[in-house]
Design a protein around this motif. Structure first.
Motif, PDB file in Angstrom:
ATOM      1  N   GLN A   1      56.363  29.426  64.011  1.00 29.55           N
ATOM      2  CA  GLN A   1      55.355  29.099  63.002  1.00 29.55           C
ATOM      3  C   GLN A   1      54.464  30.310  62.767  1.00 29.55           C
ATOM      4  O   GLN A   1      54.215  31.093  63.680  1.00 29.55           O
ATOM      5  CB  GLN A   1      54.504  27.906  63.469  1.00 29.55           C
ATOM      6  CG  GLN A   1      53.419  27.479  62.499  1.00 29.55           C
ATOM      7  CD  GLN A   1      52.645  26.278  63.012  1.00 29.55           C
ATOM      8  OE1 GLN A   1      53.144  25.151  62.993  1.00 29.55           O
ATOM      9  NE2 GLN A   1      51.446  26.523  63.486  1.00 29.55           N
ATOM     10  N   PHE A   2      54.000  30.472  61.529  1.00 28.54           N
ATOM     11  CA  PHE A   2      53.042  31.536  61.232  1.00 28.54           C
ATOM     12  C   PHE A   2      51.995  31.006  60.265  1.00 28.54           C
ATOM     13  O   PHE A   2      52.222  30.044  59.524  1.00 28.54           O
ATOM     14  CB  PHE A   2      53.735  32.774  60.647  1.00 28.54           C
ATOM     15  CG  PHE A   2      54.219  32.609  59.232  1.00 28.54           C
ATOM     16  CD1 PHE A   2      53.378  32.883  58.152  1.00 28.54           C
ATOM     17  CD2 PHE A   2      55.517  32.195  58.970  1.00 28.54           C
ATOM     18  CE1 PHE A   2      53.821  32.732  56.854  1.00 28.54           C
ATOM     19  CE2 PHE A   2      55.967  32.045  57.670  1.00 28.54           C
ATOM     20  CZ  PHE A   2      55.115  32.317  56.606  1.00 28.54           C
ATOM     21  N   SER A   3      50.833  31.637  60.275  1.00 26.90           N
ATOM     22  CA  SER A   3      49.778  31.332  59.322  1.00 26.90           C
ATOM     23  C   SER A   3      49.126  32.632  58.888  1.00 26.90           C
ATOM     24  O   SER A   3      49.015  33.577  59.672  1.00 26.90           O
ATOM     25  CB  SER A   3      48.736  30.382  59.925  1.00 26.90           C
ATOM     26  OG  SER A   3      48.031  31.013  60.978  1.00 26.90           O
ATOM     27  N   VAL A   4      48.715  32.678  57.619  1.00 25.51           N
ATOM     28  CA  VAL A   4      48.036  33.842  57.048  1.00 25.51           C
ATOM     29  C   VAL A   4      46.743  33.356  56.413  1.00 25.51           C
ATOM     30  O   VAL A   4      46.770  32.428  55.595  1.00 25.51           O
ATOM     31  CB  VAL A   4      48.905  34.560  55.999  1.00 25.51           C
ATOM     32  CG1 VAL A   4      48.230  35.862  55.567  1.00 25.51           C
ATOM     33  CG2 VAL A   4      50.302  34.822  56.529  1.00 25.51           C
TER      34      VAL A   4
ATOM     35  N   VAL B   1      53.362  32.003  66.220  1.00 24.15           N
ATOM     36  CA  VAL B   1      53.789  31.204  67.375  1.00 24.15           C
ATOM     37  C   VAL B   1      55.269  31.485  67.585  1.00 24.15           C
ATOM     38  O   VAL B   1      56.103  31.186  66.712  1.00 24.15           O
ATOM     39  CB  VAL B   1      53.561  29.701  67.147  1.00 24.15           C
ATOM     40  CG1 VAL B   1      54.037  28.907  68.370  1.00 24.15           C
ATOM     41  CG2 VAL B   1      52.084  29.418  66.872  1.00 24.15           C
ATOM     42  N   THR B   2      55.606  32.077  68.712  1.00 24.69           N
ATOM     43  CA  THR B   2      56.994  32.453  68.998  1.00 24.69           C
ATOM     44  C   THR B   2      57.515  31.668  70.183  1.00 24.69           C
ATOM     45  O   THR B   2      56.746  31.156  71.014  1.00 24.69           O
ATOM     46  CB  THR B   2      57.095  33.961  69.290  1.00 24.69           C
ATOM     47  OG1 THR B   2      56.280  34.285  70.425  1.00 24.69           O
ATOM     48  CG2 THR B   2      56.635  34.769  68.088  1.00 24.69           C
ATOM     49  N   SER B   3      58.837  31.606  70.256  1.00 27.58           N
ATOM     50  CA  SER B   3      59.490  30.871  71.336  1.00 27.58           C
ATOM     51  C   SER B   3      59.481  31.704  72.614  1.00 27.58           C
ATOM     52  O   SER B   3      59.726  32.911  72.596  1.00 27.58           O
ATOM     53  CB  SER B   3      60.918  30.515  70.936  1.00 27.58           C
ATOM     54  OG  SER B   3      61.628  29.959  72.028  1.00 27.58           O
TER      55      SER B   3
ATOM     56  N   GLN C   1      60.308  19.723  74.581  1.00 23.88           N
ATOM     57  CA  GLN C   1      59.329  20.674  75.087  1.00 23.88           C
ATOM     58  C   GLN C   1      59.864  22.088  74.945  1.00 23.88           C
ATOM     59  O   GLN C   1      61.073  22.317  75.052  1.00 23.88           O
ATOM     60  CB  GLN C   1      58.993  20.387  76.557  1.00 23.88           C
ATOM     61  CG  GLN C   1      58.278  19.057  76.766  1.00 23.88           C
ATOM     62  CD  GLN C   1      57.917  18.842  78.228  1.00 23.88           C
ATOM     63  OE1 GLN C   1      58.392  19.569  79.108  1.00 23.88           O
ATOM     64  NE2 GLN C   1      57.080  17.860  78.489  1.00 23.88           N
ATOM     65  N   MET C   2      58.958  23.014  74.713  1.00 22.19           N
ATOM     66  CA  MET C   2      59.360  24.404  74.563  1.00 22.19           C
ATOM     67  C   MET C   2      58.208  25.305  74.966  1.00 22.19           C
ATOM     68  O   MET C   2      57.042  25.042  74.626  1.00 22.19           O
ATOM     69  CB  MET C   2      59.759  24.686  73.109  1.00 22.19           C
ATOM     70  CG  MET C   2      60.185  26.128  72.852  1.00 22.19           C
ATOM     71  SD  MET C   2      60.636  26.421  71.126  1.00 22.19           S
ATOM     72  CE  MET C   2      62.105  25.393  71.003  1.00 22.19           C
ATOM     73  N   GLU C   3      58.537  26.358  75.676  1.00 23.54           N
ATOM     74  CA  GLU C   3      57.535  27.357  76.018  1.00 23.54           C
ATOM     75  C   GLU C   3      57.285  28.256  74.808  1.00 23.54           C
ATOM     76  O   GLU C   3      58.235  28.718  74.167  1.00 23.54           O
ATOM     77  CB  GLU C   3      57.996  28.205  77.207  1.00 23.54           C
ATOM     78  CG  GLU C   3      58.132  27.428  78.499  1.00 23.54           C
ATOM     79  CD  GLU C   3      58.538  28.327  79.656  1.00 23.54           C
ATOM     80  OE1 GLU C   3      58.675  29.554  79.419  1.00 23.54           O
ATOM     81  OE2 GLU C   3      58.713  27.822  80.772  1.00 23.54           O
ATOM     82  N   VAL C   4      56.022  28.493  74.500  1.00 22.93           N
ATOM     83  CA  VAL C   4      55.685  29.299  73.327  1.00 22.93           C
ATOM     84  C   VAL C   4      54.677  30.373  73.707  1.00 22.93           C
ATOM     85  O   VAL C   4      53.960  30.267  74.703  1.00 22.93           O
ATOM     86  CB  VAL C   4      55.099  28.424  72.190  1.00 22.93           C
ATOM     87  CG1 VAL C   4      56.110  27.401  71.712  1.00 22.93           C
ATOM     88  CG2 VAL C   4      53.810  27.747  72.622  1.00 22.93           C
ATOM     89  N   ASP C   5      54.675  31.423  72.895  1.00 21.95           N
ATOM     90  CA  ASP C   5      53.680  32.490  72.985  1.00 21.95           C
ATOM     91  C   ASP C   5      52.969  32.582  71.637  1.00 21.95           C
ATOM     92  O   ASP C   5      53.579  32.380  70.584  1.00 21.95           O
ATOM     93  CB  ASP C   5      54.326  33.840  73.316  1.00 21.95           C
ATOM     94  CG  ASP C   5      55.010  33.830  74.674  1.00 21.95           C
ATOM     95  OD1 ASP C   5      54.456  33.199  75.595  1.00 21.95           O
ATOM     96  OD2 ASP C   5      56.083  34.439  74.801  1.00 21.95           O
ATOM     97  N   THR C   6      51.690  32.907  71.667  1.00 25.05           N
ATOM     98  CA  THR C   6      50.914  33.082  70.437  1.00 25.05           C
ATOM     99  C   THR C   6      50.252  34.452  70.437  1.00 25.05           C
ATOM    100  O   THR C   6      49.838  34.951  71.490  1.00 25.05           O
ATOM    101  CB  THR C   6      49.840  31.995  70.287  1.00 25.05           C
ATOM    102  OG1 THR C   6      48.925  32.073  71.378  1.00 25.05           O
ATOM    103  CG2 THR C   6      50.469  30.613  70.240  1.00 25.05           C
ATOM    104  N   PHE C   7      50.161  35.059  69.262  1.00 19.53           N
ATOM    105  CA  PHE C   7      49.429  36.311  69.116  1.00 19.53           C
ATOM    106  C   PHE C   7      48.962  36.428  67.672  1.00 19.53           C
ATOM    107  O   PHE C   7      49.468  35.732  66.776  1.00 19.53           O
ATOM    108  CB  PHE C   7      50.287  37.519  69.521  1.00 19.53           C
ATOM    109  CG  PHE C   7      51.486  37.775  68.647  1.00 19.53           C
ATOM    110  CD1 PHE C   7      51.436  38.709  67.627  1.00 19.53           C
ATOM    111  CD2 PHE C   7      52.678  37.078  68.860  1.00 19.53           C
ATOM    112  CE1 PHE C   7      52.541  38.942  66.824  1.00 19.53           C
ATOM    113  CE2 PHE C   7      53.781  37.313  68.061  1.00 19.53           C
ATOM    114  CZ  PHE C   7      53.715  38.251  67.041  1.00 19.53           C
TER     115      PHE C   7
END
Length: 387
Positions: free
Chosen positions: A254-257, A325-327, A351-357
């Motif tokens: 997912q992404f947002s701008v 939001v990346t996997s 369920q999934m592990e995610v990373d955000t930046f």
């Protein structure tokens, strides 16, 4: 009773350096229900433009000012103070101009006066932020004999385009750009040429296109690339960008701008050291993009927003704020077989592990044609009072 009507001929938005023209009409109305009517007298009327500055006490530390000494209006005082009773400080004003002295109006009679003034080029733009406000007003003061002054305030918006005040118009009118089908007065001719020049400068500044490519990556690898064709816009335009996730090593879920303004107080005027910057979001795009190879967004810059500027107290900048939001794992889906051997059903994982930046890309936002901005202005071109 006298009605005072002020009308801005072209609309409530102007460029700094343009000529503001306002027609002020004084009328002694003739009422059909009134059995007796008499003439009305006004001692004088004057007009002046001023810019009022207001700062949040919790965010901005300003030196003390003695501008509050004119807040009380005496019963028969004849001193014209345009910002009387206003909050904040008057940081800019033009010389007052007298419209008339000793005006007598018979029942049903009206008289109009034209007020023209060049807006100062060294003032700030109109701005209503979280920490400071810059508000422009044309104030018309009227007074009867032995009566308090009545003030009619006409708010308007000012856009500032840097570089206009340094431009020298051609001395030879034969080679200067003009419309041969219109007969214009000298002041109005120069004013229209100034607006045309501003439009031309804005067109040149915002029409330059060049490919800007940015790699999107985190600590685990490349997520994709982002493409944008220009970073200079004017209010009213759309900010358009595209994403390419096909060459990424890390799946993007997912992404947002967000299109944001960054309002920061200069260090010497901060209420406390290191106080945070204020952000305002004007438009936002959010999208789920798992298994998406390419995507795009379009964010409109509101015509009512303020272009970037800097004064000795505050600075306003524009930016694009990205959040991804990346996997955290390679598998994004799983397979579940049905009752028949050839049936296969795709389902999402529970369920999934995610990373955000996040990432910020500065952009530059300039003014636009003031006539265009007038269509969405919150201010009215006509204001009136009864005295």
């Amino acid at each position: 009773m006298i009605e005072v009507l002020a009308k801005l001929g072209r609309g409530p938005v102007f460029l700094a350096g343009e000529v503001l023209e306002c027609v002020i009409t004084f009328t002694n109305p003739l009422s059909a229900s009134s059995t007796s009517a008499s003439s009305e007298m006004l001692a004088w009327a004057s007009a002046q433009i001023h810019c009022q500055f207001h700062a949040s006490e919790n965010r901005v530390a300003l030196p003390p000012s003695d501008g509050s000494k004119h807040d009380v209006q005496a019963e028969n005082e004849t001193v014209f103070v345009p910002n009387r009773g206003e909050r904040g400080q008057c940081i800019l004003s033009t010389p007052p101009k007298i419209l008339f002295c000793d005006l007598r109006l018979d029942p049903g009679e009206s008289k109009s006066y034209s007020y023209c003034e060049t807006l100062p080029v060294d003032g700030p733009p109109s701005f209503r932020g979280q920490s400071v406000k810059y508000v422009y007003k044309l104030t018309i003061g009227c007074q009867r004999v032995n009566s308090p002054i009545k003030l009619l305030r006409v708010p308007f918006r000012v856009l500032v385009l840097h570089g206009l005040k340094d431009y020298q118009f051609p001395q030879d009118e034969a080679v200067a750009p003009s419309n041969p089908f219109l007969e214009e007065e000298e002041g109005l001719k120069k004013d229209s040429r100034l607006a045309d020049l501003a439009t031309e400068l804005l067109m040149v500044a915002t029409s330059r296109r060049s490919l800007h490519l940015y790699n999107i990556s985190n600590t685990r690898g490349k997520v994709g690339t982002f493409c944008i064709f220009k970073t200079v816009y004017k209010i009213g335009e759309d900010v358009i960008g595209t994403f390419n996730f096909s060459e990424g090593d890390i799946p993007c879920l997912q992404f947002s701008v967000s299109l944001q303004t960054e309002e920061s107080i200069q260090e010497e005027f901060q209420r406390r050291r290191g106080q945070p910057v204020s952000f305002t979001t004007h438009a936002r795009h959010q999208e789920s993009c798992l298994h998406t190879a390419q995507s795009s967004f379009s964010l409109p810059i509101p015509l009512s927003s303020t272009p970037g500027f800097t004064t000795n107290i505050v600075s306003l900048k524009w930016r694009l704020h990205f959040e991804f939001v990346t996997s955290g794992e390679s598998a994004g889906t799983c397979l579940v077989r049905g009752s028949q051997s050839e049936a296969v059903t795709w389902t999402g994982v529970e369920q999934m592990e995610v990373d955000t930046f996040s990432w910020d890309l500065p952009i530059k936002v300039l003014p636009t044609n003031p006539i265009l901005a007038s269509y969405v202005s919150q201010f009215s071109s006509t204001n009136s009072i009864t005295i």
